[in-house]
Design a protein around this motif. Structure first.
Motif, PDB file in Angstrom:
ATOM      1  N   ILE A  65      28.534   6.547  12.588  1.00  0.00           N
ATOM      2  CA  ILE A  65      28.818   7.631  12.399  1.00  0.00           C
ATOM      3  C   ILE A  65      29.321   7.982  13.509  1.00  0.00           C
ATOM      4  O   ILE A  65      29.868   7.471  13.979  1.00  0.00           O
ATOM      5  CB  ILE A  65      27.474   7.471  12.504  1.00  0.00           C
ATOM      6  CG1 ILE A  65      27.227   6.740  13.489  1.00  0.00           C
ATOM      7  CG2 ILE A  65      26.386   7.062  11.421  1.00  0.00           C
ATOM      8  CD1 ILE A  65      24.895   6.945  14.085  1.00  0.00           C
ATOM      9  N   SER A  66      29.633   8.688  13.436  1.00  0.00           N
ATOM     10  CA  SER A  66      29.854  10.118  14.346  1.00  0.00           C
ATOM     11  C   SER A  66      29.348  10.621  15.735  1.00  0.00           C
ATOM     12  O   SER A  66      29.728  10.280  17.056  1.00  0.00           O
ATOM     13  CB  SER A  66      30.793  11.236  13.688  1.00  0.00           C
ATOM     14  OG  SER A  66      31.607  11.301  12.782  1.00  0.00           O
ATOM     15  N   ILE A  68      25.691  10.301  17.402  1.00  0.00           N
ATOM     16  CA  ILE A  68      24.123   9.757  17.970  1.00  0.00           C
ATOM     17  C   ILE A  68      23.223  10.880  17.761  1.00  0.00           C
ATOM     18  O   ILE A  68      22.218  10.661  17.615  1.00  0.00           O
ATOM     19  CB  ILE A  68      24.056   8.530  18.238  1.00  0.00           C
ATOM     20  CG1 ILE A  68      22.884   7.793  17.858  1.00  0.00           C
ATOM     21  CG2 ILE A  68      24.587   8.062  19.834  1.00  0.00           C
ATOM     22  CD1 ILE A  68      22.140   7.006  16.826  1.00  0.00           C
ATOM     23  N   PHE A  73      22.379  12.280  11.853  1.00  0.00           N
ATOM     24  CA  PHE A  73      23.023  10.736  12.128  1.00  0.00           C
ATOM     25  C   PHE A  73      21.555   9.530  12.254  1.00  0.00           C
ATOM     26  O   PHE A  73      22.132   8.766  11.598  1.00  0.00           O
ATOM     27  CB  PHE A  73      24.110  10.191  12.269  1.00  0.00           C
ATOM     28  CG  PHE A  73      25.374  10.456  12.566  1.00  0.00           C
ATOM     29  CD1 PHE A  73      26.214  11.065  11.390  1.00  0.00           C
ATOM     30  CD2 PHE A  73      25.959  12.428  12.674  1.00  0.00           C
ATOM     31  CE1 PHE A  73      27.198  11.296  10.574  1.00  0.00           C
ATOM     32  CE2 PHE A  73      27.166  12.159  12.360  1.00  0.00           C
ATOM     33  CZ  PHE A  73      27.464  12.327  11.133  1.00  0.00           C
ATOM     34  N   ASN A  95      28.938   4.020  16.305  1.00  0.00           N
ATOM     35  CA  ASN A  95      28.811   4.912  16.663  1.00  0.00           C
ATOM     36  C   ASN A  95      30.447   5.543  17.771  1.00  0.00           C
ATOM     37  O   ASN A  95      30.393   4.930  18.570  1.00  0.00           O
ATOM     38  CB  ASN A  95      28.294   5.915  17.656  1.00  0.00           C
ATOM     39  CG  ASN A  95      27.833   7.581  18.354  1.00  0.00           C
ATOM     40  OD1 ASN A  95      28.191   8.041  17.619  1.00  0.00           O
ATOM     41  ND2 ASN A  95      27.661   7.559  19.752  1.00  0.00           N
ATOM     42  N   THR A 122      32.238   9.206   8.960  1.00  0.00           N
ATOM     43  CA  THR A 122      32.077   9.358   9.738  1.00  0.00           C
ATOM     44  C   THR A 122      33.590  11.133   9.009  1.00  0.00           C
ATOM     45  O   THR A 122      34.480  10.620   7.840  1.00  0.00           O
ATOM     46  CB  THR A 122      33.501   9.307  10.913  1.00  0.00           C
ATOM     47  OG1 THR A 122      34.391   8.582  10.219  1.00  0.00           O
ATOM     48  CG2 THR A 122      32.832   8.253  11.585  1.00  0.00           C
ATOM     49  N   ARG A 291      20.131  12.754   3.135  1.00  0.00           N
ATOM     50  CA  ARG A 291      20.355  11.130   4.098  1.00  0.00           C
ATOM     51  C   ARG A 291      19.563   9.703   2.856  1.00  0.00           C
ATOM     52  O   ARG A 291      20.521   9.114   2.775  1.00  0.00           O
ATOM     53  CB  ARG A 291      19.735  11.175   4.933  1.00  0.00           C
ATOM     54  CG  ARG A 291      20.730  11.683   6.417  1.00  0.00           C
ATOM     55  CD  ARG A 291      20.545  13.625   6.111  1.00  0.00           C
ATOM     56  NE  ARG A 291      19.223  13.752   6.791  1.00  0.00           N
ATOM     57  CZ  ARG A 291      19.026  15.141   7.061  1.00  0.00           C
ATOM     58  NH1 ARG A 291      19.406  16.135   5.996  1.00  0.00           N
ATOM     59  NH2 ARG A 291      17.900  15.526   7.266  1.00  0.00           N
TER      60      ARG A 291
END
Length: 335
Positions: A65-66, A68, A73, A95, A122, A291
């Motif tokens: 993920i980009s 946190i 996210f 992250n 991402t 999500r």
């Protein structure tokens, strides 16, 4: 406690216990449930290293993920792990913080742990890292930035539909001067959302005022500062659409500092529908990006492709929906 005890209590063979632990689809749901109950009752903990050696799989899936700190996210991580647990699998989260070096480290961790698949949630990823994972026959799924090919799937977000719904909502309320706060323009997703906004205005016959488009950074501080820049324009927008909810929350804060009310003076719309957006003051009108749906599609794309990495990847589409709350209202006559 060992696998033989589990097999005896569940009244199955040790091979069936092993297949259940490894997530094999050859075990019926009823039998798998019986084995899981036996494992729980006996407090049996499978040796994951031995399992990986025996099956060739680690039962571990990577999730990159980009940011946190962005509530979007953690909510995505929770949903992804929820699905993984249903399938008896584990998750390794990394992250990147939008940092290229950290992305390299994240991919290295995935390779060291011999993950069975990686969900790359991402906005950007260097091509050589994709090749590194793909060359090792590790299934991949991207969020909106991948190109389906053998071993690689992509989840496409229909930004055009979501932003179109937001713009239409504002038009119905009488708004014709609509501003937009983008994400950082070095990100593909930010450029896509900006283009979708511009196309929507054009299709609906509204004038596009480039001065009413400001760049943010997908964080509250960026939304705050971009909103202040918009307030410094000669012609103010009556409504502002933002690239995500964090940006919208920052924009609302800037308006409050300047003694302006939302939506009386300026209407605000976010994008994502993070849990916090329902509790802002006023509650945020936003475009919901589920999500749960993203996580479910991402995990299943990896899980079901683990034995057929050479097969062509899939393209999945997620449809956003507009959630109307209190941050938008009829345009105010400014005389």
């Amino acid at each position: 406690m060992n696998i033989k005890e589990v097999a005896r209590l569940a009244k199955v063979s040790t091979a069936t216990v092993s297949r259940t632990i490894n997530g094999s689809d050859k075990v019926t749901a009823e039998t798998a449930e019986r084995v899981r109950k036996a494992i729980e009752e006996l407090k049996f903990y499978p040796n994951t290293n031995a399992r990986a050696l025996g099956s060739g799989r680690s039962s571990l899936y990577g999730l990159i993920i980009s940011d946190i700190t962005n509530p979007f996210f953690p909510e995505l991580v929770k949903s992804f792990e929820d699905v993984a647990v249903e399938f008896g699998q584990e998750v390794l989260v990394a992250n990147t913080d939008y940092n290229a070096h950290r992305m390299e480290v994240c991919v290295s961790r995935m390779l060291q742990r011999k993950v069975d698949g990686v969900a790359i949630m991402t906005s950007e990823m260097d091509e050589h890292l994709v090749d590194e994972l793909n060359s090792r026959r590790i299934p991949l799924v991207f969020l909106d930035t991948g190109k389906p090919q053998p071993g690689i799937s992509n989840i496409a977000i229909d930004y055009a539909a979501g932003i179109d719904a937001a713009v239409e909502h504002l038009i119905v309320q009488g708004h014709t001067s609509i501003g937009f706060i983008t994400g950082p323009m070095n990100l593909t997703s930010a450029r896509v959302r900006r283009a979708a906004f511009m196309d929507s205005l054009q299709r609906k016959g509204l004038k596009l005022d480039a001065e009413l488009i400001e760049e943010g950074n997908h964080q509250m501080g960026g939304g705050h500062d971009a909103m202040l820049r918009l307030l410094g324009k000669k012609h103010l927008p009556t409504a502002v659409l933002t690239s995500n909810d964090m940006t919208a929350i920052g924009a609302i804060g800037a308006l409050s500092e300047q003694g302006l009310k939302v939506p009386r003076d300026i209407s605000i719309i976010g994008f994502d529908d993070i849990a916090l957006s329902a509790f802002t003051q006023p509650a945020l009108t936003t475009v919901r990006l589920s999500r749960q749906e993203i996580a479910k599609v991402a995990f299943r794309a990896l899980y079901h492709n683990r034995d057929e990495v050479a097969a062509g990847g899939q393209e999945y589409t997620i449809q956003p929906t507009l959630i109307e709350r209190k941050s938008t209202g009829p345009v105010k006559d400014r005389g």
